[in-house]
Design a protein around this motif. Structure first.
Motif, PDB file in Angstrom:
ATOM      1  N   ASP A  10       0.787  -1.094   0.016  1.00 31.65           N
ATOM      2  CA  ASP A  10       0.011   0.102  -0.170  1.00 31.65           C
ATOM      3  C   ASP A  10       0.935   1.211   0.116  1.00 31.65           C
ATOM      4  O   ASP A  10       0.488   2.151  -0.797  1.00 31.65           O
ATOM      5  CB  ASP A  10      -0.804   0.024   1.210  1.00 31.65           C
ATOM      6  CG  ASP A  10      -2.077  -0.978   0.975  1.00 31.65           C
ATOM      7  OD1 ASP A  10      -2.242  -1.588  -0.147  1.00 31.65           O
ATOM      8  OD2 ASP A  10      -2.598  -1.591   1.973  1.00 31.65           O
ATOM      9  N   PRO A  11       1.690   1.425   0.607  1.00 29.79           N
ATOM     10  CA  PRO A  11       2.482   2.807   0.802  1.00 29.79           C
ATOM     11  C   PRO A  11       3.344   3.035  -0.456  1.00 29.79           C
ATOM     12  O   PRO A  11       3.467   4.163  -0.836  1.00 29.79           O
ATOM     13  CB  PRO A  11       3.724   2.398   2.074  1.00 29.79           C
ATOM     14  CG  PRO A  11       2.956   1.350   2.911  1.00 29.79           C
ATOM     15  CD  PRO A  11       2.315   0.620   1.820  1.00 29.79           C
ATOM     16  N   LEU A  12       3.530   2.213  -1.276  1.00 27.38           N
ATOM     17  CA  LEU A  12       4.374   2.286  -2.526  1.00 27.38           C
ATOM     18  C   LEU A  12       3.359   2.301  -3.738  1.00 27.38           C
ATOM     19  O   LEU A  12       3.745   2.981  -4.659  1.00 27.38           O
ATOM     20  CB  LEU A  12       5.023   1.014  -2.908  1.00 27.38           C
ATOM     21  CG  LEU A  12       6.358   0.929  -1.978  1.00 27.38           C
ATOM     22  CD1 LEU A  12       7.175  -0.520  -2.368  1.00 27.38           C
ATOM     23  CD2 LEU A  12       7.220   2.170  -1.732  1.00 27.38           C
ATOM     24  N   VAL A  13       2.110   2.246  -3.417  1.00 32.60           N
ATOM     25  CA  VAL A  13       1.017   2.540  -4.651  1.00 32.60           C
ATOM     26  C   VAL A  13       0.214   3.649  -4.424  1.00 32.60           C
ATOM     27  O   VAL A  13      -0.657   3.899  -5.317  1.00 32.60           O
ATOM     28  CB  VAL A  13       0.219   1.028  -4.913  1.00 32.60           C
ATOM     29  CG1 VAL A  13       1.269   0.185  -5.443  1.00 32.60           C
ATOM     30  CG2 VAL A  13      -0.501   0.727  -3.755  1.00 32.60           C
ATOM     31  N   GLN A  14       0.348   4.217  -3.199  1.00 30.76           N
ATOM     32  CA  GLN A  14      -0.485   5.481  -2.790  1.00 30.76           C
ATOM     33  C   GLN A  14      -0.159   6.593  -3.442  1.00 30.76           C
ATOM     34  O   GLN A  14       0.944   6.828  -3.963  1.00 30.76           O
ATOM     35  CB  GLN A  14      -0.242   5.886  -1.399  1.00 30.76           C
ATOM     36  CG  GLN A  14      -1.221   7.067  -0.794  1.00 30.76           C
ATOM     37  CD  GLN A  14      -0.778   7.353   0.571  1.00 30.76           C
ATOM     38  OE1 GLN A  14      -0.031   6.868   1.196  1.00 30.76           O
ATOM     39  NE2 GLN A  14      -1.941   8.087   1.098  1.00 30.76           N
ATOM     40  N   THR A  15      -1.267   7.231  -4.133  1.00 30.22           N
ATOM     41  CA  THR A  15      -0.863   8.357  -5.055  1.00 30.22           C
ATOM     42  C   THR A  15      -0.615   9.587  -4.203  1.00 30.22           C
ATOM     43  O   THR A  15      -0.950   9.774  -3.014  1.00 30.22           O
ATOM     44  CB  THR A  15      -2.232   8.624  -5.794  1.00 30.22           C
ATOM     45  OG1 THR A  15      -3.282   9.090  -4.799  1.00 30.22           O
ATOM     46  CG2 THR A  15      -2.620   7.352  -6.619  1.00 30.22           C
ATOM     47  N   LEU A  16       0.057  10.559  -5.111  1.00 34.23           N
ATOM     48  CA  LEU A  16       0.491  11.861  -4.358  1.00 34.23           C
ATOM     49  C   LEU A  16      -1.067  12.551  -3.789  1.00 34.23           C
ATOM     50  O   LEU A  16      -1.220  13.197  -2.779  1.00 34.23           O
ATOM     51  CB  LEU A  16       1.073  12.751  -5.248  1.00 34.23           C
ATOM     52  CG  LEU A  16       1.214  14.312  -4.676  1.00 34.23           C
ATOM     53  CD1 LEU A  16       2.170  14.345  -3.654  1.00 34.23           C
ATOM     54  CD2 LEU A  16       2.232  15.030  -5.889  1.00 34.23           C
ATOM     55  N   GLU A  17      -2.001  12.561  -4.602  1.00 34.87           N
ATOM     56  CA  GLU A  17      -3.277  13.111  -4.412  1.00 34.87           C
ATOM     57  C   GLU A  17      -3.868  12.652  -3.157  1.00 34.87           C
ATOM     58  O   GLU A  17      -4.432  13.290  -2.299  1.00 34.87           O
ATOM     59  CB  GLU A  17      -4.339  12.735  -5.538  1.00 34.87           C
ATOM     60  CG  GLU A  17      -5.717  13.794  -5.619  1.00 34.87           C
ATOM     61  CD  GLU A  17      -5.496  15.123  -5.403  1.00 34.87           C
ATOM     62  OE1 GLU A  17      -6.122  15.965  -4.448  1.00 34.87           O
ATOM     63  OE2 GLU A  17      -4.504  15.633  -5.975  1.00 34.87           O
TER      64      GLU A  17
END
Length: 167
Positions: free
Chosen positions: A39-46
């Motif tokens: 999850d932390p690596l695929v989270q978006t900047l938005e």
């Protein structure tokens, strides 16, 4: 280093630094699990921006650089959920993770009236488990995240507020 690391509430301007730091910090977790879709690596900047706007987000700063971060939110039952705790690899082992964790707990208890704190970490993440046990957290269960990683759920009660009386 010559400079002190300060802990403060994150601002909207911190979103990009938090996003990049999180990506850097969670590489070792991804390697540990052989899963680069955690999850932390695929989270978006938005969505990082959305969390800063809605939740309690704290950062550790060394000068203008964000070198640590943690998020806290509260659920309908008064449980403060703490997540995404990360410290830049070059500064790990100096107590910043503990300081960020305490900031999240204090913010959730003080600003959001959390009665209990809950967090998750991967079952193979021994350093994280050591940090959380030392901070008073106890294992209360486990689950498998949407990314397939086996997670341990840890909790601790929020300390009762201390009242100072004056004569």
């Amino acid at each position: 280093m010559g400079m002190s690391v300060t802990i403060s509430a994150a601002t909207a301007q911190d979103a990009e630094q938090i996003f990049r730091l999180q990506y850097l910090c969670f590489q070792s977790e991804a390697e540990l699990y052989g899963n680069y879709r955690i999850d932390p690596l695929v989270q978006t900047l938005e969505s990082v921006r959305d969390e800063i706007a809605a939740d309690l987000v704290f950062v550790a700063r060394l000068g203008d650089e964000v070198v640590g971060s943690v998020r806290g939110s509260i659920d309908g039952e008064g449980v403060g959920r703490i997540g995404r705790l990360c410290v830049h690899p070059r500064l790990q082992g100096h107590g910043l993770g503990t300081r960020l964790l305490r900031a999240a707990e204090a913010g959730l208890a003080g600003e959001r009236a959390a009665k209990r704190f809950q967090l998750f970490t991967g079952e193979r993440s021994e350093g994280n488990l050591r940090l959380y046990r030392k901070a008073g957290y106890a294992r209360v269960g486990d689950t498998t995240g949407e990314d397939g990683v086996r997670l341990i759920t840890l909790e601790k009660e929020a300390a009762a507020p201390e009242f100072v009386t004056s004569a």
